[in-house]
Design a protein around this motif. Structure first.
Motif, PDB file in Angstrom:
ATOM      1  N   THR A 169       0.841  -1.186   0.000  1.00 18.76           N
ATOM      2  CA  THR A 169       0.000   0.000   0.000  1.00 18.76           C
ATOM      3  C   THR A 169       0.877   1.237   0.000  1.00 18.76           C
ATOM      4  O   THR A 169       2.083   1.173   0.227  1.00 18.76           O
ATOM      5  CB  THR A 169      -0.895   0.022   1.254  1.00 18.76           C
ATOM      6  OG1 THR A 169      -0.072   0.199   2.413  1.00 18.76           O
ATOM      7  CG2 THR A 169      -1.683  -1.272   1.385  1.00 18.76           C
ATOM      8  N   LYS A 170       0.272   2.400  -0.272  1.00 17.48           N
ATOM      9  CA  LYS A 170       1.029   3.649  -0.281  1.00 17.48           C
ATOM     10  C   LYS A 170       1.618   3.947   1.087  1.00 17.48           C
ATOM     11  O   LYS A 170       2.605   4.665   1.212  1.00 17.48           O
ATOM     12  CB  LYS A 170       0.132   4.805  -0.732  1.00 17.48           C
ATOM     13  CG  LYS A 170      -0.229   4.758  -2.215  1.00 17.48           C
ATOM     14  CD  LYS A 170      -1.024   5.977  -2.611  1.00 17.48           C
ATOM     15  CE  LYS A 170      -1.343   5.956  -4.099  1.00 17.48           C
ATOM     16  NZ  LYS A 170      -2.127   7.143  -4.524  1.00 17.48           N
ATOM     17  N   GLN A 171       0.993   3.387   2.125  1.00 17.19           N
ATOM     18  CA  GLN A 171       1.466   3.647   3.481  1.00 17.19           C
ATOM     19  C   GLN A 171       2.616   2.726   3.897  1.00 17.19           C
ATOM     20  O   GLN A 171       3.236   2.923   4.937  1.00 17.19           O
ATOM     21  CB  GLN A 171       0.308   3.491   4.474  1.00 17.19           C
ATOM     22  CG  GLN A 171      -0.742   4.588   4.398  1.00 17.19           C
ATOM     23  CD  GLN A 171      -1.634   4.440   3.173  1.00 17.19           C
ATOM     24  OE1 GLN A 171      -1.945   3.328   2.758  1.00 17.19           O
ATOM     25  NE2 GLN A 171      -2.047   5.556   2.589  1.00 17.19           N
ATOM     26  N   SER A 172       2.889   1.702   3.102  1.00 20.86           N
ATOM     27  CA  SER A 172       3.919   0.735   3.469  1.00 20.86           C
ATOM     28  C   SER A 172       5.309   1.375   3.453  1.00 20.86           C
ATOM     29  O   SER A 172       5.604   2.220   2.608  1.00 20.86           O
ATOM     30  CB  SER A 172       3.902  -0.451   2.506  1.00 20.86           C
ATOM     31  OG  SER A 172       2.703  -1.182   2.614  1.00 20.86           O
ATOM     32  N   ARG A 173       6.130   0.952   4.373  1.00 25.98           N
ATOM     33  CA  ARG A 173       7.528   1.341   4.380  1.00 25.98           C
ATOM     34  C   ARG A 173       8.296   0.376   3.480  1.00 25.98           C
ATOM     35  O   ARG A 173       8.071  -0.830   3.522  1.00 25.98           O
ATOM     36  CB  ARG A 173       8.103   1.278   5.791  1.00 25.98           C
ATOM     37  CG  ARG A 173       7.425   2.179   6.813  1.00 25.98           C
ATOM     38  CD  ARG A 173       7.627   3.645   6.505  1.00 25.98           C
ATOM     39  NE  ARG A 173       7.180   4.501   7.592  1.00 25.98           N
ATOM     40  CZ  ARG A 173       7.022   5.819   7.479  1.00 25.98           C
ATOM     41  NH1 ARG A 173       7.273   6.416   6.317  1.00 25.98           N
ATOM     42  NH2 ARG A 173       6.626   6.540   8.515  1.00 25.98           N
ATOM     43  N   VAL A 174       9.222   0.907   2.691  1.00 25.85           N
ATOM     44  CA  VAL A 174      10.047   0.093   1.808  1.00 25.85           C
ATOM     45  C   VAL A 174      11.400  -0.113   2.467  1.00 25.85           C
ATOM     46  O   VAL A 174      12.106   0.858   2.774  1.00 25.85           O
ATOM     47  CB  VAL A 174      10.208   0.756   0.431  1.00 25.85           C
ATOM     48  CG1 VAL A 174      11.148  -0.069  -0.451  1.00 25.85           C
ATOM     49  CG2 VAL A 174       8.849   0.915  -0.245  1.00 25.85           C
ATOM     50  N   ALA A 175      11.760  -1.366   2.693  1.00 23.22           N
ATOM     51  CA  ALA A 175      12.996  -1.694   3.408  1.00 23.22           C
ATOM     52  C   ALA A 175      13.950  -2.460   2.504  1.00 23.22           C
ATOM     53  O   ALA A 175      13.610  -3.536   1.997  1.00 23.22           O
ATOM     54  CB  ALA A 175      12.686  -2.523   4.651  1.00 23.22           C
ATOM     55  N   VAL A 176      15.154  -1.928   2.318  1.00 21.54           N
ATOM     56  CA  VAL A 176      16.204  -2.571   1.538  1.00 21.54           C
ATOM     57  C   VAL A 176      17.218  -3.181   2.500  1.00 21.54           C
ATOM     58  O   VAL A 176      17.723  -2.492   3.388  1.00 21.54           O
ATOM     59  CB  VAL A 176      16.905  -1.559   0.611  1.00 21.54           C
ATOM     60  CG1 VAL A 176      18.126  -2.193  -0.061  1.00 21.54           C
ATOM     61  CG2 VAL A 176      15.933  -1.024  -0.430  1.00 21.54           C
ATOM     62  N   ILE A 177      17.510  -4.470   2.316  1.00 15.39           N
ATOM     63  CA  ILE A 177      18.510  -5.139   3.144  1.00 15.39           C
ATOM     64  C   ILE A 177      19.600  -5.662   2.222  1.00 15.39           C
ATOM     65  O   ILE A 177      19.343  -6.527   1.378  1.00 15.39           O
ATOM     66  CB  ILE A 177      17.918  -6.310   3.958  1.00 15.39           C
ATOM     67  CG1 ILE A 177      16.726  -5.842   4.794  1.00 15.39           C
ATOM     68  CG2 ILE A 177      18.981  -6.916   4.866  1.00 15.39           C
ATOM     69  CD1 ILE A 177      15.392  -6.134   4.177  1.00 15.39           C
ATOM     70  N   THR A 178      20.809  -5.148   2.356  1.00 16.77           N
ATOM     71  CA  THR A 178      21.896  -5.602   1.499  1.00 16.77           C
ATOM     72  C   THR A 178      22.430  -6.946   2.000  1.00 16.77           C
ATOM     73  O   THR A 178      22.445  -7.216   3.204  1.00 16.77           O
ATOM     74  CB  THR A 178      23.053  -4.585   1.445  1.00 16.77           C
ATOM     75  OG1 THR A 178      23.696  -4.511   2.719  1.00 16.77           O
ATOM     76  CG2 THR A 178      22.536  -3.198   1.056  1.00 16.77           C
ATOM     77  N   GLY A 179      22.821  -7.786   1.061  1.00 16.92           N
ATOM     78  CA  GLY A 179      23.356  -9.098   1.425  1.00 16.92           C
ATOM     79  C   GLY A 179      22.380  -9.928   2.221  1.00 16.92           C
ATOM     80  O   GLY A 179      22.721 -10.493   3.265  1.00 16.92           O
TER      81      GLY A 179
END
Length: 249
Positions: free
Chosen positions: A2-12
């Motif tokens: 959803t537009k309210q979701s947080r986008v989380a990037v985890i490297t490796g």
């Protein structure tokens, strides 16, 4: 998502601690996880494994030591999501088991340089690429995976291996953490580091006292800090300390 979701990037994040962090964050309501790895095959396997465990994760290849890879990932992220809220800098290397790493007098300088490039410079590179997206919405949580071995205060009396390449690279990472936090102190972008402890991973070995899931707890805590939360701090592994305990730099 959803537009309210947080986008989380985890490297490796195709295995070990990174995978455990991706799983825990993906199980947190309102967070869309993006798994990354240098090898696409391994990353897709991790993505499928997460799906089997009930976590809907996206995937994109990412080599944080390569500028072209970082730029390609950033372009994809902008196109697909238009933002990033959480960055977990987990990708790293540890050559401590090499016999030369038992002394700063025998360590190979090329190993020291390559370890520093992965564990410190690569964090600066991916931060340069993604913090602009955080500034656009004045929201961001950056979590850098460090180690208690990189505490200058504790080093003279600790019982860890000398491990010059690993220690110095993580000292560099800690420096990046403090400088970024200083630069971003007037924003809602919070930058912190933590030590996940000695874990049962390929790097830590099977005799380690903590599981990757336990090591991931502090990452999730720091990735979901409220506005006005910790900035430019260094934390211990929460299960070991019974809470979010600060370490000395």
């Amino acid at each position: 998502m959803t537009k309210q979701s947080r986008v989380a990037v985890i490297t490796g994040s195709n295995r070990g601690l990174g995978y455990a962090i991706a799983k825990k964050l993906g199980q947190t309501q309102g967070i869309q996880v993006i798994v990354t790895s240098r090898g696409e095959v391994e990353g897709r396997v991790a993505q499928e494994k997460l799906a089997q465990e009930g976590v809907s994760a996206d995937y994109h290849s990412l080599d944080v030591t390569n500028e072209e890879s970082v730029q390609a990932f950033t372009a994809w992220l902008k196109q697909m999501y238009g933002k990033v809220d959480i960055l977990i800098n987990n990708a790293g290397v540890n050559p401590t088991r090499q016999i030369e790493e038992s002394s700063v007098l025998t360590v190979k300088l090329e190993t020291m340089l390559s370890t520093f490039a992965t564990n410190a410079l690569a964090v600066a590179r991916i931060s340069q690429a993604l913090i602009g997206l955080m500034k656009e919405q004045n929201y961001g949580r950056i979590v850098n995976i460090s180690t208690e071995m990189a505490s200058l205060t504790a080093t003279p009396n600790d019982n860890y291996p000398l491990a010059p390449s690993y220690r110095l690279s993580k000292l560099g990472l800690n420096g990046v953490t403090v400088i970024l936090a200083k630069e971003l102190q007037e924003t809602n972008i919070l930058v912190n580091a933590y030590s996940p402890g000695w874990m049962q991973t390929d790097m830590g070995g099977e005799n380690a006292p903590f599981t990757p899931e336990e090591g991931a707890e502090t990452a999730v805590y720091l990735a979901t800090l409220p506005e006005g939360g910790a900035q430019g701090k260094f934390f211990a592994e929460m299960r070991k300390s019974g809470g979010a305990i600060e370490l000395n730099w």
